[in-house]
Design a protein around this motif. Sequence first.
Motif, PDB file in Angstrom:
ATOM      1  N   ALA A 296       9.126  17.774   6.595  1.00  0.00           N
ATOM      2  CA  ALA A 296       8.029  17.350   5.727  1.00  0.00           C
ATOM      3  C   ALA A 296       6.807  16.934   6.551  1.00  0.00           C
ATOM      4  N   ALA A 297       7.056  16.177   7.646  1.00  0.00           N
ATOM      5  CA  ALA A 297       5.937  15.741   8.494  1.00  0.00           C
ATOM      6  C   ALA A 297       5.240  16.961   9.090  1.00  0.00           C
ATOM      7  N   HIS A 298       6.028  17.977   9.378  1.00  0.00           N
ATOM      8  CA  HIS A 298       5.504  19.219   9.923  1.00  0.00           C
ATOM      9  C   HIS A 298       4.668  19.950   8.869  1.00  0.00           C
ATOM     10  N   HIS A 299       5.175  20.015   7.640  1.00  0.00           N
ATOM     11  CA  HIS A 299       4.444  20.676   6.562  1.00  0.00           C
ATOM     12  C   HIS A 299       3.159  19.933   6.225  1.00  0.00           C
ATOM     13  N   SER A 300       3.233  18.615   6.315  1.00  0.00           N
ATOM     14  CA  SER A 300       2.044  17.796   6.079  1.00  0.00           C
ATOM     15  C   SER A 300       0.938  18.197   7.064  1.00  0.00           C
TER      16      SER A 300
ATOM     17  N   ASN B 270       0.269  18.842  14.697  1.00  0.00           N
ATOM     18  CA  ASN B 270       1.637  19.336  14.664  1.00  0.00           C
ATOM     19  C   ASN B 270       2.485  18.511  13.703  1.00  0.00           C
ATOM     20  N   TYR B 271       2.047  17.285  13.527  1.00  0.00           N
ATOM     21  CA  TYR B 271       2.838  16.293  12.819  1.00  0.00           C
ATOM     22  C   TYR B 271       1.883  15.336  12.143  1.00  0.00           C
ATOM     23  N   ARG B 272       2.160  14.965  10.915  1.00  0.00           N
ATOM     24  CA  ARG B 272       1.315  13.976  10.259  1.00  0.00           C
ATOM     25  C   ARG B 272       2.186  12.992   9.485  1.00  0.00           C
ATOM     26  N   PRO B 273       1.748  11.736   9.373  1.00  0.00           N
ATOM     27  CA  PRO B 273       2.527  10.784   8.587  1.00  0.00           C
ATOM     28  C   PRO B 273       2.596  11.225   7.129  1.00  0.00           C
ATOM     29  N   LEU B 274       3.638  10.807   6.437  1.00  0.00           N
ATOM     30  CA  LEU B 274       3.803  11.163   5.022  1.00  0.00           C
ATOM     31  C   LEU B 274       3.470   9.945   4.179  1.00  0.00           C
ATOM     32  N   SER B 275       2.652  10.135   3.164  1.00  0.00           N
ATOM     33  CA  SER B 275       2.304   9.016   2.277  1.00  0.00           C
ATOM     34  C   SER B 275       3.031   9.171   0.950  1.00  0.00           C
ATOM     35  N   PHE B 276       3.516   8.064   0.439  1.00  0.00           N
ATOM     36  CA  PHE B 276       4.222   8.065  -0.845  1.00  0.00           C
ATOM     37  C   PHE B 276       3.570   7.029  -1.739  1.00  0.00           C
ATOM     38  N   SER B 277       2.991   7.506  -2.854  1.00  0.00           N
ATOM     39  CA  SER B 277       2.270   6.567  -3.707  1.00  0.00           C
ATOM     40  C   SER B 277       3.263   5.776  -4.552  1.00  0.00           C
ATOM     41  N   LYS B 278       2.806   4.600  -4.970  1.00  0.00           N
ATOM     42  CA  LYS B 278       3.652   3.679  -5.717  1.00  0.00           C
ATOM     43  C   LYS B 278       3.999   4.266  -7.092  1.00  0.00           C
ATOM     44  N   GLY B 279       5.268   4.200  -7.446  1.00  0.00           N
ATOM     45  CA  GLY B 279       5.667   4.642  -8.782  1.00  0.00           C
ATOM     46  C   GLY B 279       5.925   6.141  -8.878  1.00  0.00           C
ATOM     47  N   TYR B 280       5.222   6.955  -8.066  1.00  0.00           N
ATOM     48  CA  TYR B 280       5.444   8.398  -8.100  1.00  0.00           C
ATOM     49  C   TYR B 280       6.190   8.847  -6.853  1.00  0.00           C
ATOM     50  N   GLY B 281       5.624   8.486  -5.711  1.00  0.00           N
ATOM     51  CA  GLY B 281       6.194   8.942  -4.440  1.00  0.00           C
ATOM     52  C   GLY B 281       7.433   8.148  -4.051  1.00  0.00           C
TER      53      GLY B 281
ATOM     54  N   GLN C 236       3.829   4.569   3.901  1.00  0.00           N
ATOM     55  CA  GLN C 236       3.713   5.691   4.844  1.00  0.00           C
ATOM     56  C   GLN C 236       4.961   5.760   5.702  1.00  0.00           C
ATOM     57  N   LEU C 237       5.421   6.981   5.919  1.00  0.00           N
ATOM     58  CA  LEU C 237       6.528   7.191   6.849  1.00  0.00           C
ATOM     59  C   LEU C 237       5.943   7.842   8.091  1.00  0.00           C
ATOM     60  N   CYS C 238       6.041   7.160   9.228  1.00  0.00           N
ATOM     61  CA  CYS C 238       5.377   7.626  10.440  1.00  0.00           C
ATOM     62  C   CYS C 238       6.387   7.832  11.559  1.00  0.00           C
ATOM     63  N   TRP C 239       6.102   8.815  12.380  1.00  0.00           N
ATOM     64  CA  TRP C 239       6.908   9.073  13.574  1.00  0.00           C
ATOM     65  C   TRP C 239       6.110   8.601  14.773  1.00  0.00           C
ATOM     66  N   ASP C 240       6.701   7.725  15.576  1.00  0.00           N
ATOM     67  CA  ASP C 240       6.052   7.288  16.804  1.00  0.00           C
ATOM     68  C   ASP C 240       6.578   8.151  17.943  1.00  0.00           C
TER      69      ASP C 240
ATOM     70  N   ARG D  83      10.758   7.073  17.360  1.00  0.00           N
ATOM     71  CA  ARG D  83      11.448   6.455  16.228  1.00  0.00           C
ATOM     72  C   ARG D  83      10.571   6.541  14.979  1.00  0.00           C
ATOM     73  N   TRP D  84      11.213   6.444  13.822  1.00  0.00           N
ATOM     74  CA  TRP D  84      10.509   6.442  12.554  1.00  0.00           C
ATOM     75  C   TRP D  84      10.208   5.015  12.137  1.00  0.00           C
ATOM     76  N   SER D  85       9.113   4.835  11.412  1.00  0.00           N
ATOM     77  CA  SER D  85       8.874   3.521  10.837  1.00  0.00           C
ATOM     78  C   SER D  85       8.168   3.675   9.498  1.00  0.00           C
ATOM     79  N   LEU D  86       8.413   2.698   8.628  1.00  0.00           N
ATOM     80  CA  LEU D  86       7.735   2.647   7.340  1.00  0.00           C
ATOM     81  C   LEU D  86       6.572   1.667   7.462  1.00  0.00           C
ATOM     82  N   HIS D  87       5.397   2.084   7.003  1.00  0.00           N
ATOM     83  CA  HIS D  87       4.258   1.175   6.966  1.00  0.00           C
ATOM     84  C   HIS D  87       4.084   0.757   5.511  1.00  0.00           C
ATOM     85  N   ILE D  88       4.382  -0.487   5.231  1.00  0.00           N
ATOM     86  CA  ILE D  88       4.388  -0.959   3.845  1.00  0.00           C
ATOM     87  C   ILE D  88       3.287  -1.996   3.653  1.00  0.00           C
ATOM     88  N   PRO D  89       2.204  -1.644   2.957  1.00  0.00           N
ATOM     89  CA  PRO D  89       1.160  -2.635   2.679  1.00  0.00           C
ATOM     90  C   PRO D  89       1.559  -3.529   1.514  1.00  0.00           C
TER      91      PRO D  89
END
Length: 470
Positions: A28-32, A109-120, A164-168, A173-179
């Motif tokens: 998914a990060a690749h497709h993004s 090559n790679y982008r973070p994935l965003s997931f909106s509240k309630g939908y994503g 956001q789901l990000c790859w460092d 490692r993966w991490s979730l960025h939760i505002p």
Amino acid sequence: MIALMDTMRTAIVPVTLSGSNYRRAHDAAHHSAILWNQAVDWLHCEWNSGRSPGKYDIQSFLTSIAPQDRPLHAHTTEIIAHDLHEAVMTYRTNRKNGMQGRAPWRKKNYRPLSFSKGYGWRVTNDRLNLSFGRGRLGLSLPLPVVIDSATDAEVPTAMWGEIQLCWDTDARRWSLHIPYATERPESCGDVVTSVDEGIINPMALATWANEHTIDVTIINGREGRAIKRLRNKSVGSIQGKLSRTKNGSRRHRRLVAAKKKMKAKANYRLRDFDHQVARKAANHVIAHNSGRLVYGDVRGIERKTRQRRSAGRHQRQQLSQWSRGRQEQYLNESTGMEGEHLDESASTKTCPACGARNRPSGRDYRCTNSDCGFTCHRDAVGAINILQKAIHGTYVPIGPDVKIRVTYLRAVKRWSEGQREAHRKVQCRKARALSSAQNRASSREISACEQRQAQSSAGPSGPDQLVAVA
Ligand SMILES: [Zn+2]
């Protein structure tokens, strides 16, 4: 009084993705990134033909791509368009302000994935589900815990925003960025708190509690020094190995990756450490209802130390790696104040009781004036002098019968009861590693022996073994 102000913060929560989750996240990060690249190409074509598409033009271009070519949630795709538009707007304002720059052009090559509240993203049965759209398998993770750094309380999922789901790449490692929305304390009293910053003790804070008492909080920085020391030693060791490898060889690549990973890990730990220091300092400020924050000005002390010959090799390294600015920034953020800087020259030498100048040695301050004989912790002296200067403009001596209440805090929690004993038994890491390697070797031998015995006693029984395998 401390008022509360609404603000947003982002928690970074590392997550471990298991095999299939990992692969789906990777794809998914690749497709993004592929979608981003397509949108950038399209944007450049539009610009070349004299058009200037807006945010929703980019969005409708991306959503017009056939669904099988964008295996992401529709909202995730929309956010890619919005991110791109934002990048273009940033570039334009920068250009307007005379800064150099280029509109987005690089292939990603790679982008973070965003997931909106309630939908994503959605929470079901204590698991966090991240969606890649209807009919596609998403990601399912154990529900992460988000702690509000201002109140140390758990933030309910209802307060979370777009995740956001990000790859460092460096830390691998993966991490979730939760505002999340939070309330930030805003001081508006007229009490002054001074901050003396140092390398051994990152912060010493002083405040007049009442007419006869000064409260001093000294925060110890042992943990931070340990992290930096370990990092410097490991970087040195890897650097030594690197110098003996050929550029571009497999071993070289592996060592470079190991170095990056180690540095990234140390950075995460140091960031956490700085947060802990600022948290403890903010607690002091908030407890005293301070409305003014004054730092002793040590900005620029780390510059040109070699030319000025002001420090030795080791102290120069300590100075250059001092994260004073970041700790100040965190403290300003968590108290909602803009700290001032005040010239702090001679603040560690001047006696707060009589005003005599002494040359302190070691961590304790001792006044040599025979009538005075004032003794105190060295960093407390610095903080008290800065406090007096902030209030009166000069180093006005505090009265003779003023009580100084010193509290020592460690930025990070102490070891638990049994932990130190357990550590002491094994003198060093090498010994521990050796002993555990020996343990493993012996236990493997035993199990191998047992297996052999079991096999010989059971005898050659082909059908049974087959059943066991099946
Ligand atoms: Zn004195």
